[in-house]
Structures are given as structure tokens and as C-alpha cells.
Design a protein around this motif. Structure first.
Motif, PDB file in Angstrom:
ATOM      1  N   LYS A 216       0.810  -1.210   0.000  1.00  0.00           N
ATOM      2  CA  LYS A 216       0.000   0.000   0.000  1.00  0.00           C
ATOM      3  C   LYS A 216       0.851   1.271   0.000  1.00  0.00           C
ATOM      4  O   LYS A 216       0.323   2.370   0.096  1.00  0.00           O
ATOM      5  CB  LYS A 216      -0.921   0.008   1.226  1.00  0.00           C
ATOM      6  N   SER A 217       2.160   1.103  -0.125  1.00  0.00           N
ATOM      7  CA  SER A 217       3.069   2.246  -0.085  1.00  0.00           C
ATOM      8  C   SER A 217       3.420   2.712  -1.501  1.00  0.00           C
ATOM      9  O   SER A 217       3.966   1.938  -2.292  1.00  0.00           O
ATOM     10  CB  SER A 217       4.357   1.874   0.656  1.00  0.00           C
ATOM     11  N   ALA A 338      15.907  -4.055   8.824  1.00  0.00           N
ATOM     12  CA  ALA A 338      16.294  -5.151   7.945  1.00  0.00           C
ATOM     13  C   ALA A 338      15.093  -5.946   7.452  1.00  0.00           C
ATOM     14  O   ALA A 338      15.079  -6.433   6.314  1.00  0.00           O
ATOM     15  CB  ALA A 338      17.275  -6.081   8.657  1.00  0.00           C
ATOM     16  N   HIS A 339      14.052  -6.107   8.290  1.00  0.00           N
ATOM     17  CA  HIS A 339      12.896  -6.890   7.876  1.00  0.00           C
ATOM     18  C   HIS A 339      12.107  -6.191   6.778  1.00  0.00           C
ATOM     19  O   HIS A 339      11.658  -6.823   5.824  1.00  0.00           O
ATOM     20  CB  HIS A 339      12.001  -7.195   9.079  1.00  0.00           C
ATOM     21  N   ASP A 340      11.928  -4.866   6.895  1.00  0.00           N
ATOM     22  CA  ASP A 340      11.273  -4.126   5.824  1.00  0.00           C
ATOM     23  C   ASP A 340      12.113  -4.159   4.549  1.00  0.00           C
ATOM     24  O   ASP A 340      11.574  -4.213   3.439  1.00  0.00           O
ATOM     25  CB  ASP A 340      11.030  -2.671   6.244  1.00  0.00           C
ATOM     26  N   ALA A 341      13.438  -4.130   4.711  1.00  0.00           N
ATOM     27  CA  ALA A 341      14.313  -4.227   3.545  1.00  0.00           C
ATOM     28  C   ALA A 341      14.116  -5.565   2.830  1.00  0.00           C
ATOM     29  O   ALA A 341      14.082  -5.633   1.594  1.00  0.00           O
ATOM     30  CB  ALA A 341      15.773  -4.060   3.960  1.00  0.00           C
ATOM     31  N   ALA A 342      13.979  -6.640   3.615  1.00  0.00           N
ATOM     32  CA  ALA A 342      13.748  -7.954   3.017  1.00  0.00           C
ATOM     33  C   ALA A 342      12.383  -8.017   2.338  1.00  0.00           C
ATOM     34  O   ALA A 342      12.245  -8.578   1.242  1.00  0.00           O
ATOM     35  CB  ALA A 342      13.848  -9.044   4.085  1.00  0.00           C
ATOM     36  N   ARG A 396      14.245  10.068  -4.323  1.00  0.00           N
ATOM     37  CA  ARG A 396      14.054  11.109  -3.316  1.00  0.00           C
ATOM     38  C   ARG A 396      14.329  10.576  -1.914  1.00  0.00           C
ATOM     39  O   ARG A 396      14.101   9.396  -1.640  1.00  0.00           O
ATOM     40  CB  ARG A 396      12.634  11.670  -3.402  1.00  0.00           C
ATOM     41  N   ASN A 397      14.794  11.428  -1.034  1.00  0.00           N
ATOM     42  CA  ASN A 397      15.241  11.013   0.296  1.00  0.00           C
ATOM     43  C   ASN A 397      14.056  10.833   1.235  1.00  0.00           C
ATOM     44  O   ASN A 397      13.668  11.750   1.972  1.00  0.00           O
ATOM     45  CB  ASN A 397      16.210  12.050   0.867  1.00  0.00           C
ATOM     46  N   ARG A 398      13.456   9.648   1.207  1.00  0.00           N
ATOM     47  CA  ARG A 398      12.300   9.331   2.059  1.00  0.00           C
ATOM     48  C   ARG A 398      12.442   7.890   2.557  1.00  0.00           C
ATOM     49  O   ARG A 398      13.210   7.118   2.020  1.00  0.00           O
ATOM     50  CB  ARG A 398      10.994   9.446   1.270  1.00  0.00           C
ATOM     51  N   LEU A 399      11.646   7.554   3.569  1.00  0.00           N
ATOM     52  CA  LEU A 399      11.556   6.180   4.043  1.00  0.00           C
ATOM     53  C   LEU A 399      10.138   5.666   3.831  1.00  0.00           C
ATOM     54  O   LEU A 399       9.174   6.429   3.955  1.00  0.00           O
ATOM     55  CB  LEU A 399      11.910   6.088   5.530  1.00  0.00           C
ATOM     56  N   ILE A 400      10.012   4.417   3.508  1.00  0.00           N
ATOM     57  CA  ILE A 400       8.679   3.810   3.369  1.00  0.00           C
ATOM     58  C   ILE A 400       7.957   3.863   4.704  1.00  0.00           C
ATOM     59  O   ILE A 400       8.511   3.547   5.752  1.00  0.00           O
ATOM     60  CB  ILE A 400       8.819   2.363   2.870  1.00  0.00           C
ATOM     61  N   GLY A 401       6.712   4.296   4.654  1.00  0.00           N
ATOM     62  CA  GLY A 401       5.927   4.474   5.866  1.00  0.00           C
ATOM     63  C   GLY A 401       5.964   5.896   6.378  1.00  0.00           C
ATOM     64  O   GLY A 401       5.196   6.263   7.264  1.00  0.00           O
TER      65      GLY A 401
END
Length: 405
Positions: A216-217, A338-342, A396-401
């Protein structure tokens, strides 16, 4: 405003066993391309020896990509349940079995072994960027570079030595494919010491990290589409570049060398770009540069200028190396743990390799319909334009969520 970075636990810093972990990562990376790229040069020999059709022979190269697409979303879930190191160990074990089975008997064992090694490689493909983020939080760029170079170097070597090993040693195609089982077995042995460190790490990483619904991101989809489009471009070029060059009057041998040169051009870029990307506030400039390399190389092929064909191949190779490295970096740069990265790696590689599997088929169809390569190359330029759009968005410099924060 610069994105918030995750706090680094001192337990994730390299220890006295760091060199063994580094060697394990390098050996795993070396096993992710070689078992696949060793097949292409031997397809004709395999087809003639087994008496199979071109369609069935083509399935040998397509099956791993389909396996990548199907299993990639499951790899993070397996790692969350059993731990990353045990899952990687299991994947290496499957890889050894798959390679041995692929080289054992007949077309049945060849196809079954191909599926098994595809499943094994897909798990490693997904989990390695996450492992690097977890184990080397301060050196993600350098380690992604080491990982990428190791993978692409072994893949290029495998492409070059497959036919000589088959013909000059008397091992045939089965032996030429089977020798890569030894490399997988060595990686399996080197990885054993990592199994004892799994339990403590799982507890410290899962207790305080919230789950994110990546599907949903918008940012996750931008990274996913960037990954998918760069995969499509790479596998289309690898599949059809020799035929494009032969249609322009180049010999088969020369066309093969041009393809090898393109793959060699990838190597230095896959080490340099991750380091640069990790030090930048955002990666938009690198995304634009990547697209320019693709536009120049593909446009050069479309122009039909034979005298600069080596330059076109190098430009495409550099563009491919930039795109792959940036895709691997985005899994860590756009996630907070790390889990979100996976999970992002699994999502992106599932869709990415599905596009990669469909790409060569689509371009072959366009060639048959138009009886030429101009239209397919123009379509490839359109895909590069889409790559640029999603690359700039994901750079762009952002993080998911935290897209709206």
C-alpha cells in the motif's frame, strides 16, 4: 529534510568473525549468477544432445526467472520465522541439490533441477540486501558494491568458460554445468558458522520493529517498478543483442564478444555506484545519469552506426550496472529496518523478475511482427523513459511508511 535513519545497535557491528561473514557473503553472491549464465552458451549443445525443441530449450533459461517471481515474496516470511542465516543455509543446500540434479540424467532431471536452483537463488537474491543492511549498517554502499561485483564477475566468467569446459575437457554440457555445484558446496561450508548467531539476532530485531504494509506504499511501488524495468531492459538486451548485431551484418563470434564486453562494463560500475549512492542525500542525479547511459547506448544501436557498436554496448552495460546497483541500494536506503528491507526486496524482485521473464518474449514477438529491430528498440527507449520517471521518484530522500511525514 533528511530522512531519519535507524539507530545502530552495537551488536550489529563487525566482530572478530567479520572476515568469515564477508567471505560467506562473497561466496553466496558468486553463486547467484554463474549457475544461470553458464547455460546460455550451452543451449545449442544441450538441445542437440537431448533432441529437444527450441521452445523447450528456451524454457531452461526462463524457468529460473519464473521461480524468482513466484518465491521472492515468501523469502522474507521464511527469514522472519526461521532466521535469515538458517534460510540462506537451506537455500545453499537446495542450490547444491538443484545443480547436481540438473546435470544428472535427462530432460526431466534438467528441468526439475533448474526449478530447484531457481528457487534457491531467488531466496538468496531477496535476503542478501537485507542481510547486508543488518550486518553492515554503516557500510551498506561498500558491501552492496562487493556483493554486486562478486555476483556479476562470476556470471561473466561462467558465460566465457562454459563452452571451453564442455568441449576441451571432455566433461560435456553436464560437467560444464555441474562444476558450479562445487562453488555452491564451498559457500555452504563457509556459511555454517553463521547458524549459531541466528537466535539472539532475531530477538533483538523483531521485538521493536513495526510491520509495514509495503503493497500500500507508493514509494514501495516506485522502487518495485524501477527494479522491474531495469531487470526487463537487462534480460532483453542479454537475450537479443547478438541477434540485433547479426542483423546489422556482424558475425556470430563478434556479436558474442560484444555481449561479453557489455557484461564486463558492468563490473566497475557496480562497485562505485553503491558507494556514491550511500553518501548522497538523494539518488536523483544517479538515476538521471543511468537513464542517459541507456538512452545513448540504445539510441546508438537504433542508429545502425556499426563503427561505434562497442561504445553502444559499453554505454548499455554501464547503464545496466548503475540501475542494478541503485535497485539493490534502494532496498536498504528506503526502509528503516532489515525486515522491511527484506520485504521490499521480495516485492520488488517478484514483480521485477516477472517482467524480466516476459520482456524477451515480448521483444521477440515485436521483432516477428515488424520483421525488424527498429520498433523493439524504440519500445526499449520508451521503457527507459519509464525507468527514469520511477527512478527519480524512488531516488528522493524518504523512508517507506513516512512518505507523508
Amino acid at each position: 529534510m533528511q530522512s531519519k535513519q535507524p539507530r545502530i545497535n552495537s551488536k550489529t557491528r563487525p566482530t572478530s568473525t567479520g572476515w568469515l561473514l564477508l567471505l560467506g557473503i562473497i561466496l553466496i553472491a558468486m553463486n547467484l549468477r554463474a549457475p544461470l549464465t553458464s547455460v546460455g552458451p550451452l543451449i545449442g549443445i544441450i538441445r542437440d544432445d537431448l533432441g529437444i525443441s527450441n521452445t523447450l530449450a528456451g524454457l531452461i533459461t526462463t524457468l529460473p526467472l519464473i521461480a524468482f517471481a513466484l518465491l521472492s515474496p515468501l523469502a522474507p516470511k521464511l527469514a522472519r520465522r526461521f532466521g535469515m542465516s538458517p534460510v540462506l543455509f537451506g537455500a545453499l543446500s537446495l542450490l547444491v541439490v538443484g545443480i547436481v540434479l540438473r546435470s544428472s540424467w535427462n530432460i526431466g532431471s534438467l528441468l526439475i533441477g533448474t526449478v530447484i536452483l531457481g528457487l534457491a537463488i531467488s531466496m538468496c537474491n531477496v535476503l542478501m540486501p537485507s542481510l547486508i543492511k543488518e550486518k553492515y549498517p554503516l557500510k551498506i554502499g561498500i558491501m552492496i558494491g562487493v556483493y554486486s561485483v562478486s555476483m556479476n564477475f562470476s556470471g561473466a566468467i561462467a558465460s566465457g568458460i562454459s563452452v571451453p569446459v564442455a568441449n576441451l575437457t571432455g566433461l560435456g554440457w553436464k560437467g560444464a554445468l555441474g562444476i558450479w555445484g562445487m562453488l555452491a558446496f564451498i559457500a555452504l561450508l563457509v556459511w555454517i558458522p553463521q547458524l549459531g548467531r541466528r537466535q539472539q539476532k532475531v530477538k533483538t530485531t523483531t521485538s521493536d520493529e513495526k510491520r509495514t504494509n509495503l503493497w500500500k506504499s507508493p514509494l514501495a511501488w516506485q522502487v518495485t517498478l524501477f527494479m522491474g524495468l531495469q531487470s526487463m531492459i537487462f534480460y532483453v538486451v542479454v537475450s537479443w543483442l547478438p541477434d540485433i548485431l547479426k542483423s546489422q551484418g556482424m558475425s556470430s563470434d563478434s556479436a558474442g564478444w560484444v555481449l561479453s564486453l557489455m557484461q564486463l562494463a558492468i563490473l566497475p560500475v557496480t562497485f562505485i555506484v553503491p558507494i556514491l549512492a550511500g553518501r548522497m542525500k538523494n539518488q536523483i542525479g544517479l538515476m538521471i545519469l543511468t537513464a542517459l547511459f541507456f538512452f545513448s547506448g540504445i539510441g546508438g544501436l537504433l542508429s545502425g552506426n556499426h563503427t561505434l557498436v562497442l561504445l553502444w554496448a559499453i554505454l548499455i552495460g554501464v547503464g545496466g550496472g548503475c540501475a542494478f546497483s541503485l535497485a539493490m541500494m534502494l532496498f536498504g536506503l528506503r526502509t528503516s529496518n532489515a525486515h522491511d528491507a527484506a520485504e521490499l526486496s521480495g516485492m520488488a524482485q517478484s514483480i521485477g523478475y516477472l517482467l524480466a521473464a516476459l520482456g524477451p518474449i515480448l521483444f521477440g514477438y515485436l521483432h516477428d511482427v515488424t520483421n525488424g529491430w527498429n520498433v523493439p528498440l524504440i519500445v526499449l527507449l520508451v521503457i527507459t523513459s519509464l525507468l527514469l520517471i520511477f527512478g527519480v521518484a524512488s531516488g528522493r530522500n524518504r523512508l517507506i511508511g513516512e512518505e507523508n511525514s
